[in-house]
Design a protein around this motif. Sequence first.
Motif, mmCIF file in Angstrom:
data_model
loop_
_atom_site.group_PDB
_atom_site.id
_atom_site.type_symbol
_atom_site.label_atom_id
_atom_site.label_comp_id
_atom_site.label_asym_id
_atom_site.label_seq_id
_atom_site.Cartn_x
_atom_site.Cartn_y
_atom_site.Cartn_z
ATOM 1 N N LEU A 45 0.848 -1.192 0.000
ATOM 2 C CA LEU A 45 0.000 0.000 0.000
ATOM 3 C C LEU A 45 0.881 1.238 0.000
ATOM 4 N N PHE A 46 0.506 2.190 -0.814
ATOM 5 C CA PHE A 46 1.284 3.423 -0.905
ATOM 6 C C PHE A 46 0.354 4.613 -0.722
ATOM 7 N N GLU A 47 0.736 5.497 0.159
ATOM 8 C CA GLU A 47 -0.064 6.716 0.354
ATOM 9 C C GLU A 47 0.483 7.777 -0.574
ATOM 10 N N ILE A 48 -0.355 8.226 -1.496
ATOM 11 C CA ILE A 48 0.130 9.162 -2.502
ATOM 12 C C ILE A 48 -0.842 10.318 -2.718
ATOM 13 N N SER A 49 -0.363 11.280 -3.484
ATOM 14 C CA SER A 49 -1.239 12.262 -4.104
ATOM 15 C C SER A 49 -0.853 12.260 -5.574
ATOM 16 N N ALA A 50 -1.749 11.745 -6.406
ATOM 17 C CA ALA A 50 -1.433 11.625 -7.834
ATOM 18 C C ALA A 50 -1.188 12.990 -8.468
ATOM 19 N N GLN A 51 -1.637 14.038 -7.783
ATOM 20 C CA GLN A 51 -1.399 15.387 -8.311
ATOM 21 C C GLN A 51 0.052 15.804 -8.109
ATOM 22 N N ASP A 52 0.770 15.054 -7.301
ATOM 23 C CA ASP A 52 2.179 15.334 -7.068
ATOM 24 C C ASP A 52 2.990 14.246 -7.786
ATOM 25 N N PRO A 53 3.517 14.563 -8.973
ATOM 26 C CA PRO A 53 4.188 13.544 -9.788
ATOM 27 C C PRO A 53 5.286 12.811 -9.030
ATOM 28 N N GLU A 54 5.961 13.510 -8.125
ATOM 29 C CA GLU A 54 7.041 12.882 -7.355
ATOM 30 C C GLU A 54 6.507 11.723 -6.512
ATOM 31 N N SER A 55 5.362 11.927 -5.877
ATOM 32 C CA SER A 55 4.821 10.862 -5.022
ATOM 33 C C SER A 55 4.313 9.708 -5.875
ATOM 34 N N ALA A 56 3.775 10.000 -7.065
ATOM 35 C CA ALA A 56 3.305 8.943 -7.973
ATOM 36 C C ALA A 56 4.495 8.109 -8.458
ATOM 37 N N ARG A 57 5.544 8.795 -8.859
ATOM 38 C CA ARG A 57 6.731 8.091 -9.387
ATOM 39 C C ARG A 57 7.399 7.228 -8.329
ATOM 40 N N ALA A 58 7.512 7.784 -7.126
ATOM 41 C CA ALA A 58 8.186 7.050 -6.046
ATOM 42 C C ALA A 58 7.428 5.761 -5.736
ATOM 43 N N ALA A 59 6.100 5.839 -5.693
ATOM 44 C CA ALA A 59 5.298 4.651 -5.381
ATOM 45 C C ALA A 59 5.411 3.626 -6.511
ATOM 46 N N LEU A 60 5.326 4.090 -7.753
ATOM 47 C CA LEU A 60 5.424 3.149 -8.880
ATOM 48 C C LEU A 60 6.777 2.459 -8.883
ATOM 49 N N SER A 61 7.797 3.230 -8.629
ATOM 50 C CA SER A 61 9.139 2.674 -8.674
ATOM 51 C C SER A 61 9.347 1.633 -7.564
ATOM 52 N N ARG A 62 8.802 1.897 -6.385
ATOM 53 C CA ARG A 62 8.918 0.905 -5.299
ATOM 54 C C ARG A 62 8.116 -0.352 -5.620
ATOM 55 N N PHE A 63 6.960 -0.166 -6.245
ATOM 56 C CA PHE A 63 6.141 -1.326 -6.630
ATOM 57 C C PHE A 63 6.882 -2.182 -7.671
ATOM 58 N N VAL A 64 7.401 -1.538 -8.706
ATOM 59 C CA VAL A 64 8.098 -2.290 -9.760
ATOM 60 C C VAL A 64 9.317 -3.014 -9.167
ATOM 61 N N ASP A 65 10.028 -2.329 -8.295
ATOM 62 C CA ASP A 65 11.161 -2.979 -7.610
ATOM 63 C C ASP A 65 10.713 -4.242 -6.894
ATOM 64 N N SER A 66 9.562 -4.161 -6.257
ATOM 65 C CA SER A 66 9.119 -5.282 -5.427
ATOM 66 C C SER A 66 8.680 -6.470 -6.264
ATOM 67 N N ILE A 67 8.270 -6.258 -7.508
ATOM 68 C CA ILE A 67 7.823 -7.379 -8.344
ATOM 69 C C ILE A 67 8.881 -7.786 -9.373
ATOM 70 N N ALA A 68 9.934 -7.000 -9.487
ATOM 71 C CA ALA A 68 10.899 -7.216 -10.573
ATOM 72 C C ALA A 68 11.453 -8.630 -10.572
ATOM 73 N N GLY A 69 11.635 -9.210 -9.383
ATOM 74 C CA GLY A 69 12.178 -10.564 -9.298
ATOM 75 C C GLY A 69 11.263 -11.618 -9.899
ATOM 76 N N ASP A 70 9.947 -11.324 -9.965
ATOM 77 C CA ASP A 70 8.980 -12.313 -10.466
ATOM 78 C C ASP A 70 8.753 -12.206 -11.961
ATOM 79 N N LEU A 71 9.347 -11.214 -12.608
ATOM 80 C CA LEU A 71 9.009 -10.971 -14.023
ATOM 81 C C LEU A 71 9.862 -11.820 -14.959
#
Length: 173
Positions: free
Chosen positions: A147-173
């Motif tokens: 779970l990530f607490e974000i404000s999509a209106q703040d691109p920095e918070s959107a990017r940080a959450a996406l990047s952490r998510f992709v990192d967390s699944i990268a091993g399964d891809l």
Amino acid sequence: MLKKFPPKYSSMPAGKVKIVVFGSYNAGKSTFIQAIDPESRHVEAHAENGDTTVALDFGRTSVHNLQVYLFGTPGQERFEFVRQIISRGMDAAILMVDCSIGIDEFTRNIHLALSDQGIPMAMMLNKCDLSEACPAMARRELPGPLLFEISAQDPESARAALSRFVDSIAGDL
Ligand SMILES: Nc1nc2c(ncn2[C@@H]2O[C@H](COP(=O)(O)OP(=O)(O)O)[C@@H](O)[C@H]2O)c(=O)[nH]1
Ligand SMILES: [Mg+2]
């Protein structure tokens, strides 16, 4: 009732990741994809009377050495068939949740369906910039490890959450 998503079979070549963004109308899906990729495409098909009938988004970005393709889905119940089509071959899913309001049934159903299918899923608890936002309520009602607490209106918070998510699944891809 929401139908099951098709079985997972990634249609993507190595190094490319397909992520489908789900969530109710107004949750912030388009804003999120726009924040991630300012050149993202937003498509709306209108009915003859001028009402919006269906809206889709498509954006791209890279996270480390992975090319990430984001597909936004329509948030209305009646477009289940569109979600089915867009979901084919997805590697992972994002569930966008407006945590400034209560969790609706549509969001619960998507959460259940994705959890049942074992699709790697991140929940973006959006609109945390608003004083009425209550991410703790969303965490209680939609349990999950990512779970990530974000404000999509703040691109920095959107990017940080996406990047952490992709990192967390990268091993399964
Ligand atoms: N305050 C606030 N408003 C947001 C945020 N994200 C989206 N919105 C607003 O919520 C409304 C719906 O956003 P949109 O991205 O169109 O939702 P969608 O229907 O899920 O694609 C718009 O008016 C956005 O400006 C956010 O993080 N904070
Ligand atoms: Mg939208």
